[in-house]
Scaffold this motif. Structure first.
Motif, short mmCIF file in Angstrom:
data_model
loop_
_atom_site.label_atom_id
_atom_site.label_comp_id
_atom_site.label_asym_id
_atom_site.label_seq_id
_atom_site.Cartn_x
_atom_site.Cartn_y
_atom_site.Cartn_z
N PRO A 1 -9.17 7.64 5.75
CA PRO A 1 -9.56 6.32 5.21
C PRO A 1 -11.03 6.26 4.84
N ASP A 2 -11.36 5.36 3.92
CA ASP A 2 -12.76 5.20 3.53
C ASP A 2 -13.10 3.72 3.37
N MET A 3 -14.35 3.44 3.01
CA MET A 3 -14.81 2.06 2.91
C MET A 3 -14.08 1.30 1.80
N ALA A 4 -13.67 2.00 0.74
CA ALA A 4 -12.91 1.32 -0.31
C ALA A 4 -11.62 0.75 0.25
N GLY A 5 -11.00 1.45 1.19
CA GLY A 5 -9.79 0.96 1.83
C GLY A 5 -10.07 -0.25 2.70
N VAL A 6 -11.18 -0.23 3.41
CA VAL A 6 -11.55 -1.37 4.25
C VAL A 6 -11.74 -2.62 3.41
N THR A 7 -12.50 -2.48 2.32
CA THR A 7 -12.79 -3.62 1.44
C THR A 7 -11.52 -4.13 0.76
N GLU B 1 -7.79 1.36 -5.52
CA GLU B 1 -7.64 2.74 -5.07
C GLU B 1 -8.58 3.01 -3.91
N ALA B 2 -8.12 3.86 -2.98
CA ALA B 2 -8.92 4.16 -1.79
C ALA B 2 -8.58 5.56 -1.28
N ALA C 1 0.84 -1.19 0.00
CA ALA C 1 0.00 0.00 0.00
C ALA C 1 0.87 1.24 0.00
N GLY C 2 0.31 2.33 -0.47
CA GLY C 2 0.99 3.61 -0.48
C GLY C 2 0.78 4.34 -1.79
N LYS C 3 1.21 5.58 -1.82
CA LYS C 3 1.04 6.38 -3.03
C LYS C 3 1.88 5.85 -4.18
N ALA C 4 2.96 5.14 -3.86
CA ALA C 4 3.82 4.57 -4.90
C ALA C 4 3.56 3.09 -5.12
N ALA C 5 2.60 2.51 -4.40
CA ALA C 5 2.43 1.06 -4.41
C ALA C 5 2.13 0.50 -5.80
N ARG D 1 -3.64 5.49 -3.46
CA ARG D 1 -4.58 6.60 -3.34
C ARG D 1 -5.31 6.80 -4.67
N TYR D 2 -6.53 7.35 -4.58
CA TYR D 2 -7.28 7.67 -5.79
C TYR D 2 -6.41 8.53 -6.73
N GLY D 3 -6.37 8.13 -7.99
CA GLY D 3 -5.61 8.88 -8.97
C GLY D 3 -4.16 8.48 -9.09
#
Length: 443
Positions: free
Chosen positions: A104-110, A98-99, A58-62, A84-86
């Motif tokens: 944090p949001d539900m997309a991250g949880v899922t 993307e989340a 995970a991460g912006k560079a993941a 992250r989104y984008g």
């Protein structure tokens, strides 16, 4: 100025504002390029295992890290990474999700739950390759029992506005998660775990990067509670109850065994790349530090003092030169304005320099996003303050309202790059054109 050091970038008495901004932007681009996953991931990849290879992270560079890994992998592999989104990059064999970030949001949880399913039924012949970079602390979302996503979101917003350091925030995050702070190790079982990390934290502390999901945690739940008390943050009753429970304690070194953690890029490398680019342009550099912390506006006042000393007295280096620094400052939001920590730094620097001639600056986040805005940062010139005042824009009022984004948008000097797909934290460069003559300093 020594004629032997004159280049196309240097005029007899310095640069125009546009020339200086272009030079500073080239230094920023060089810093970012040094940390791109395509450069730093392939040399660090481990040998393929006898069994399966699972890629997580995970991460912006993941996503960019995953792409680099699969392009240089000789055997089969599968897995899921979160970004992250984008910031997504198309991969052939690794799923990219993307989340939300920094909240944090539900997309991250899922997506986190789906990522963990790849770790079921692993054997000692299997390899788990974990790719981590800045932003993972918000993207890997696994609330502990009894804690709702809404509780974590409120906690994140409070920490982001509190002025807490990244180490303090990640200490809390590690203890309000079932994957951070070494807990991801438990999901791997007998498989070999190798972590590749791009550091976005001061001093490159592995346990702080991405909230250390694959490393034992040296902090305690008491430390997390102390951070909340020190910053005046009131967590939800569910989070408080969890932190008061022994279940919230993270794995410690004695229970985790040997870990394989590989740091593949960091802020110091980025600053050195910028220094190399400055040398090509004919400028000497002074790196003030790659791990500077503190309130952004206060760090800026110190930088302004150093820049003045250089220009007026040639200490500790002689102008023309460029001061470079990195790290991660913090912002205590004081008003209803917009802006991240890099623009906050630059706004305070503008205010502190008060139009000092011969000094230009750039401050930007190497991930391309300063806070939650659409810019990486901004640039400043000696006339930025006077031009803003002539247009009826008050620098001091913008500082009081925490509206650095609005100030530099009005000035027309925002630096917009879009997602860079890496993250080695803040980048600051102050160009000092030439030393002031004695008669100027004595006037």
């Amino acid at each position: 100025m020594d004629p032997a050091k004159t280049s196309a970038d240097i005029s007899a008495y310095g640069l125009t504002s546009a020339q200086a901004a272009n030079l500073l932007r080239r230094l920023f681009d060089a810093a970012v390029a040094s940390a791109l996953p395509a450069h730093c991931v392939p040399p660090a990849l481990p040998a393929p295992p006898k069994g399966r290879t699972i890629v997580i992270g995970a991460g912006k560079a993941a996503a960019a890290m995953a792409r680099a890994a699969e392009q240089h992998w000789t055997g089969p592999l599968e897995g899921t990474v979160l970004t992250r989104y984008g910031h997504g990059v198309a991969c052939d064999r690794i799923e990219v999700r993307e989340a939300g970030h920094p909240v944090p949001d539900m997309a991250g949880v899922t997506a986190t739950a789906d990522m963990l399913r790849h770790l079921d039924d692993l054997t000692s012949n299997d390899l788990v390759l974990c790719l981590l970079s800045g932003g993972a602390s918000s993207l890997l979302v696994a609330p502990p029992p009894g804690v709702a996503l809404e509780d974590l979101q409120a906690l994140s917003r409070s920490m982001l506005n509190s002025g807490a350091t990244i180490a303090q925030m990640n200490c809390v995050r590690k203890h309000v998660s079932t994957v951070a702070g070494g807990r991801l190790i438990r999901h791997v079982g007998p498989a070999r775990l190798v972590t590749l990390a791009i550091s976005d934290v001061p001093n490159d502390d592995p346990a702080v990067i991405a909230s250390g999901p694959t490393l034992p945690d040296p902090t305690s739940r008491q430390d997390a509670i102390a951070v909340l008390q020190q910053t005046g943050i009131q967590p939800s009753p569910a989070i408080r109850a969890w932190l008061e429970s022994e279940e919230s304690e993270t794995p410690k070194p004695e229970s985790c065994g040997k870990v394989d953690f590989r740091l593949i890029a960091n802020p110091q490398m980025a600053l050195e790349a910028a220094a190399d680019a400055a040398a090509v342009a004919g400028y000497s550099t002074l790196i003030l530090g790659s791990a500077l912390e503190g309130e952004a506006r206060e760090v800026a006042v110190v930088h302004a003092g150093i820049a003045r000393q250089v220009r007026r007295y040639g200490q500790p280096v002689t102008a023309p030169c460029i001061l470079l620094s990195g790290g991660e400052t913090s912002v205590t939001v004081r008003g209803g304005g917009r802006g991240g920590r890099n623009c906050e730094f630059l706004l305070s620097l503008t205010h502190a320099l008060a139009g000092e001639p011969g000094i230009h600056a750039l401050a930007a986040d190497t991930d391309g996003i300063d806070g939650t805005e659409d810019n990486a940062g901004a640039t400043m010139a000696p006339d930025t303050l006077s031009c803003a005042e002539a247009a009826g824009i008050s620098c001091s009022h913008a500082l009081a309202a925490s509206d650095s984004y609005g100030f530099f948008r009005s000035a027309g000097t925002l630096v917009v790059t879009g997602p860079t797909l890496t993250n080695v934290n803040d980048f600051r460069a102050i160009l000092i054109e030439r030393a002031v003559l004695d008669k100027e300093t004595s006037a």
